[in-house]
Design an enzyme around this catalytic site. Structure first.
Site, PDB file in Angstrom:
ATOM      1  NE  ARG A  16      -1.979  -2.236   3.267  1.00 11.44           N
ATOM      2  CZ  ARG A  16      -2.382  -2.657   4.473  1.00 11.44           C
ATOM      3  NH1 ARG A  16      -3.545  -2.260   4.960  1.00 11.44           N
ATOM      4  NH2 ARG A  16      -1.619  -3.468   5.198  1.00 11.44           N
ATOM      5  CD  GLN A  73       6.810 -13.980   6.996  1.00 16.84           C
ATOM      6  OE1 GLN A  73       7.027 -12.775   7.017  1.00 16.84           O
ATOM      7  NE2 GLN A  73       5.599 -14.486   7.179  1.00 16.84           N
ATOM      8  N   GLY A  78       1.653 -14.060   6.228  1.00 15.44           N
ATOM      9  CA  GLY A  78       0.839 -13.452   7.287  1.00 15.44           C
ATOM     10  C   GLY A  78       1.624 -13.265   8.570  1.00 15.44           C
ATOM     11  CG  ASP A 103       3.086  -1.478  10.183  1.00 18.75           C
ATOM     12  OD1 ASP A 103       2.996  -1.917  11.345  1.00 18.75           O
ATOM     13  OD2 ASP A 103       2.209  -1.671   9.307  1.00 18.75           O
ATOM     14  CD  GLU A 155      -6.626  -8.250  11.068  1.00 24.24           C
ATOM     15  OE1 GLU A 155      -6.152  -7.331  10.382  1.00 24.24           O
ATOM     16  OE2 GLU A 155      -6.440  -8.335  12.301  1.00 24.24           O
ATOM     17  CG  ASN A 377      41.159  38.030   6.961  1.00 25.76           C
ATOM     18  OD1 ASN A 377      40.101  37.996   7.569  1.00 25.76           O
ATOM     19  ND2 ASN A 377      41.305  38.650   5.801  1.00 25.76           N
ATOM     20  CE1 TYR A 387      39.232  15.938  -9.549  1.00 21.58           C
ATOM     21  CE2 TYR A 387      37.736  17.438 -10.681  1.00 21.58           C
ATOM     22  CZ  TYR A 387      38.204  16.157 -10.462  1.00 21.58           C
ATOM     23  OH  TYR A 387      37.647  15.124 -11.142  1.00 21.58           O
ATOM     24  NE  ARG A 440      49.122  42.370  -7.975  1.00 21.89           N
ATOM     25  CZ  ARG A 440      48.820  42.808  -6.768  1.00 21.89           C
ATOM     26  NH1 ARG A 440      47.967  42.139  -6.025  1.00 21.89           N
ATOM     27  NH2 ARG A 440      49.349  43.905  -6.296  1.00 21.89           N
TER      28      ARG A 440
HETATM   29  C1  UD1 Z   1      -2.068  -5.664  11.491  1.00 21.86           C
HETATM   30  C2  UD1 Z   1      -3.034  -6.525  12.319  1.00 21.86           C
HETATM   31  C3  UD1 Z   1      -4.240  -5.679  12.715  1.00 21.86           C
HETATM   32  C4  UD1 Z   1      -3.766  -4.437  13.472  1.00 21.86           C
HETATM   33  C5  UD1 Z   1      -2.728  -3.655  12.685  1.00 21.86           C
HETATM   34  C6  UD1 Z   1      -2.102  -2.586  13.559  1.00 21.86           C
HETATM   35  C7  UD1 Z   1      -2.785  -8.802  11.442  1.00 21.86           C
HETATM   36  C8  UD1 Z   1      -3.383  -9.852  10.586  1.00 21.86           C
HETATM   37  N1  UD1 Z   1      -3.463  -7.646  11.511  1.00 21.86           N
HETATM   38  O1  UD1 Z   1      -2.733  -5.293  10.296  1.00 21.86           O
HETATM   39  O2  UD1 Z   1      -5.106  -6.437  13.526  1.00 21.86           O
HETATM   40  O3  UD1 Z   1      -4.867  -3.624  13.766  1.00 21.86           O
HETATM   41  O4  UD1 Z   1      -1.655  -4.516  12.248  1.00 21.86           O
HETATM   42  O5  UD1 Z   1      -1.258  -1.751  12.815  1.00 21.86           O
HETATM   43  O6  UD1 Z   1      -1.792  -9.034  12.076  1.00 21.86           O
HETATM   44  N2  UD1 Z   1       4.513  -8.742   8.262  1.00 21.86           N
HETATM   45  C9  UD1 Z   1       5.474  -9.728   8.163  1.00 21.86           C
HETATM   46  N3  UD1 Z   1       5.173 -10.865   7.465  1.00 21.86           N
HETATM   47  C10 UD1 Z   1       3.955 -11.073   6.901  1.00 21.86           C
HETATM   48  C11 UD1 Z   1       2.988 -10.053   7.012  1.00 21.86           C
HETATM   49  C12 UD1 Z   1       3.289  -8.909   7.699  1.00 21.86           C
HETATM   50  O7  UD1 Z   1       6.579  -9.595   8.675  1.00 21.86           O
HETATM   51  O8  UD1 Z   1       3.769 -12.142   6.302  1.00 21.86           O
HETATM   52  C13 UD1 Z   1       4.847  -7.510   9.009  1.00 21.86           C
HETATM   53  C14 UD1 Z   1       4.779  -6.260   8.149  1.00 21.86           C
HETATM   54  O9  UD1 Z   1       6.059  -5.952   7.600  1.00 21.86           O
HETATM   55  C15 UD1 Z   1       4.342  -5.196   9.143  1.00 21.86           C
HETATM   56  C16 UD1 Z   1       3.575  -5.985  10.206  1.00 21.86           C
HETATM   57  O10 UD1 Z   1       3.896  -7.343  10.020  1.00 21.86           O
HETATM   58  O11 UD1 Z   1       5.435  -4.551   9.756  1.00 21.86           O
HETATM   59  C17 UD1 Z   1       2.061  -5.790  10.101  1.00 21.86           C
HETATM   60  O12 UD1 Z   1       1.626  -6.161   8.795  1.00 21.86           O
HETATM   61  P1  UD1 Z   1       0.566  -5.294   7.994  1.00 21.86           P
HETATM   62  O13 UD1 Z   1       0.387  -5.941   6.661  1.00 21.86           O
HETATM   63  O14 UD1 Z   1       0.911  -3.870   8.049  1.00 21.86           O
HETATM   64  O15 UD1 Z   1      -0.735  -5.575   8.870  1.00 21.86           O
HETATM   65  P2  UD1 Z   1      -2.006  -4.633   9.024  1.00 21.86           P
HETATM   66  O16 UD1 Z   1      -2.897  -4.842   7.858  1.00 21.86           O
HETATM   67  O17 UD1 Z   1      -1.597  -3.265   9.329  1.00 21.86           O
HETATM   68 MG    MG Z   2       0.202  -2.279   9.240  1.00 20.34          MG
END
Ligand code: UD1
Ligand code: MG
Length: 457
Positions: A16, A73, A78, A103, A155, A377, A387, A440
């Site tokens: 996003r 990962q 997820g 984030d 969610e 000065n 250079y 000069r």
């Molecule tokens: C997530 C939560 C939501 C919460 C919100 C708060 C889940 C399913 N949902 O949603 O309930 O309200 O955060 O900000 O957890 N990430 C990974 N690996 C993955 C997926 C995500 O490391 O496979 C990391 C992302 O880099 C990010 C964090 O997890 O830093 C959250 O992921 P993001 O996709 O932003 O989740 P939200 O939709 O914000």
């Molecule tokens: Mg998020």
């Protein structure tokens, strides 16, 4: 007190954001979001800090360095799947694990500490950090039963219209009993709208097993912003800026116009310093007591001594002493070392130069790759010619030298202690100490020459 561990989720691409840069590396007040999170988490008493990396793994690792351990990962299936990767390091350990999203850059250590305390006092298996916000769109919602106890998290995308009305949200920060967490993760499915393994599902799993599941609602809703797009990024920037500026003002710094002052998260500023509008102070900059900075100045990763003035100027990766006067319209480029009582005036550029105590370059000069002694000065318009199109060479100007206006010092060259260079000279050979050097052509006046040309009728 139990052992404490932390897992930071930082593997996502951040679709996003619509960016080439991976989401958690986007800076807020000049510092990557995930770095903000790690800096706060490391203030807690944590045994093992594990960051889950995936997209941009090498860059995230390079940024955080040995502040964290890492697990990869490979596919982003997820948030539950992400935490699962930390099993290699944390699996089977006794204690409490805090999980934080990479984030959520505004989260503070104090709030996480309160979450830990709440969790430990209730002897819960899971505690969610929640907040009530005006616009909960996009967040997971906290579903409570008729007794007000947490049942599960839904969610946004999976929520019914009625559930979407709930404005208590999951901030993405949780405490878990470490052992229970990794056991419950095995039972998370991806049977939902996004086809992902959701970490919040662990809550419902534990609840159904009859475990104590709790929610800790923070009043500090501004801390809980999850940055998923550029609009939220700007909001985070704004909140962080306000917080940082307020901290400096409470510490005795005057900020004339906080809305137009941009101070990085790791900047230190001494008391009675005044910051004028349009000023940006970045990196690990340290500014001394009683300085005047701005208006419209940029200081990056530099050290500035006491009672120094920087007006309408740029200072990058350099060190500046006390009682120095810089600007207006000066540019101090990286690796410069300016001593006390120096003056760098209008339209002067300094690069990789040492400037001794009390020396001056007041107008229109370029001093690059130079060692300038004390009480020197440098006259208006004088430059170092450093250079030759291929290599850079050093100019040495020893103590008490006077360089006349509009001189060129062609490096490598040394101008000896106490010497004078006549205005308009192009110096290509070393000047001995206490000498006057004139390089000069001599002035010739041809009397009545104009009449001889007979140009005037
Ligand atoms: C997530 C939560 C939501 C919460 C919100 C708060 C889940 C399913 N949902 O949603 O309930 O309200 O955060 O900000 O957890 N990430 C990974 N690996 C993955 C997926 C995500 O490391 O496979 C990391 C992302 O880099 C990010 C964090 O997890 O830093 C959250 O992921 P993001 O996709 O932003 O989740 P939200 O939709 O914000
Ligand atoms: Mg998020």
């Amino acid at each position: 007190m139990s052992n404490r561990y932390a897992v930071i989720l930082a593997a996502g691409q951040g679709t996003r954001m619509k960016s080439k840069l991976y989401k958690v590396l986007h800076p807020v007040c000049g510092k990557p979001m995930v770095q903000h999170v790690v800096d706060q988490v490391t203030k807690l008493r944590i045994q093992d800090l594990v960051t889950v990396i995936g997209h941009g793994a090498e860059m995230v690792k390079a940024g955080l360095g040995d502040q964290s351990q890492y697990v990869l990962q490979e596919q982003q299936l997820g948030t539950a799947h992400a935490v699962m990767q930390a099993n290699k390091i944390l699996g089977g350990k006794e204690g409490v694990t805090i999980v934080v999203c990479g984030d959520t850059p505004l989260i503070r250590a104090e709030t996480m500490e309160s979450l830990f305390k709440h969790h430990e006092e209730l002897k819960a298996k899971a505690t969610i950090l929640t907040a009530k916000i005006d616009d909960p769109t996009g967040y997971g919602r906290i579903i409570r039963n008729e007794n007000g106890l947490v049942e599960k998290i839904v969610e946004h995308k999976d929520a019914t219209d009625a559930e979407r009305e709930i404005n208590e949200i999951n901030t993405g920060t949780y405490c878990f009993d470490n052992f229970a967490l990794f056991e419950a993760l095995k039972n998370v499915s991806n049977n939902n709208v996004q086809g992902e393994y959701y970490l919040p599902d662990v809550i419902e799993i534990l609840k159904k097993q009859g475990e104590v599941v709790s929610a800790f609602q923070t009043e500090e809703f501004k801390e809980t912003l999850g940055v998923n797009d550029r609009v939220a990024l700007a909001e985070a920037e704004w909140i962080m800026r306000e917080r940082t500026n307020e901290l400096h003002m409470r510490n005795g710094v005057t900020i004339i116009d906080p809305a137009n002052t941009y101070i990085g998260a790791d900047v230190e500023i001494g008391q009675d310093t005044v910051i004028y509008p349009g000023t940006m102070i970045k990196g690990k900059t340290v500014i001394g007591l009683g300085c005047e900075i701005g208006p419209n100045s940029e200081i990056d990763s530099s050290v500035i001594g006491e009672e120094t003035v920087v007006r309408q100027s740029v200072v990058h990766k350099s060190s500046v002493g006390a009682h120095v006067n810089i600007g207006p319209f000066a540019h101090i480029r990286p690796d410069s070392d300016i001593s006390d009582d120096v003056k760098i005036g209008n339209f002067v550029e300094i690069k990789k130069a040492i400037f001794g105590k009390g020396s001056k370059a007041s107008h229109l000069s370029y001093i690059g790759d130079a060692e300038v002694g004390s009480n020197v000065n440098i006259g208006c318009g004088s430059i170092t010619v450093n250079y030759d199109g291929k290599n850079k060479f050093l100019t040495k100007i020893e103590d008490d030298v006077f360089i006349g206006c509009n001189s060129n010092l062609v490096a490598p060259v040394t101008v000896g202690k106490g010497s004078y260079v006549a205005a308009g000279s192009t110096i290509t050979k070393d000047v001995p100490g206490d000498a006057l050097s004139i390089a000069r052509s001599q002035q010739v006046n041809k009397e009545n020459y104009v009449q001889k040309l007979n140009l005037k009728k």
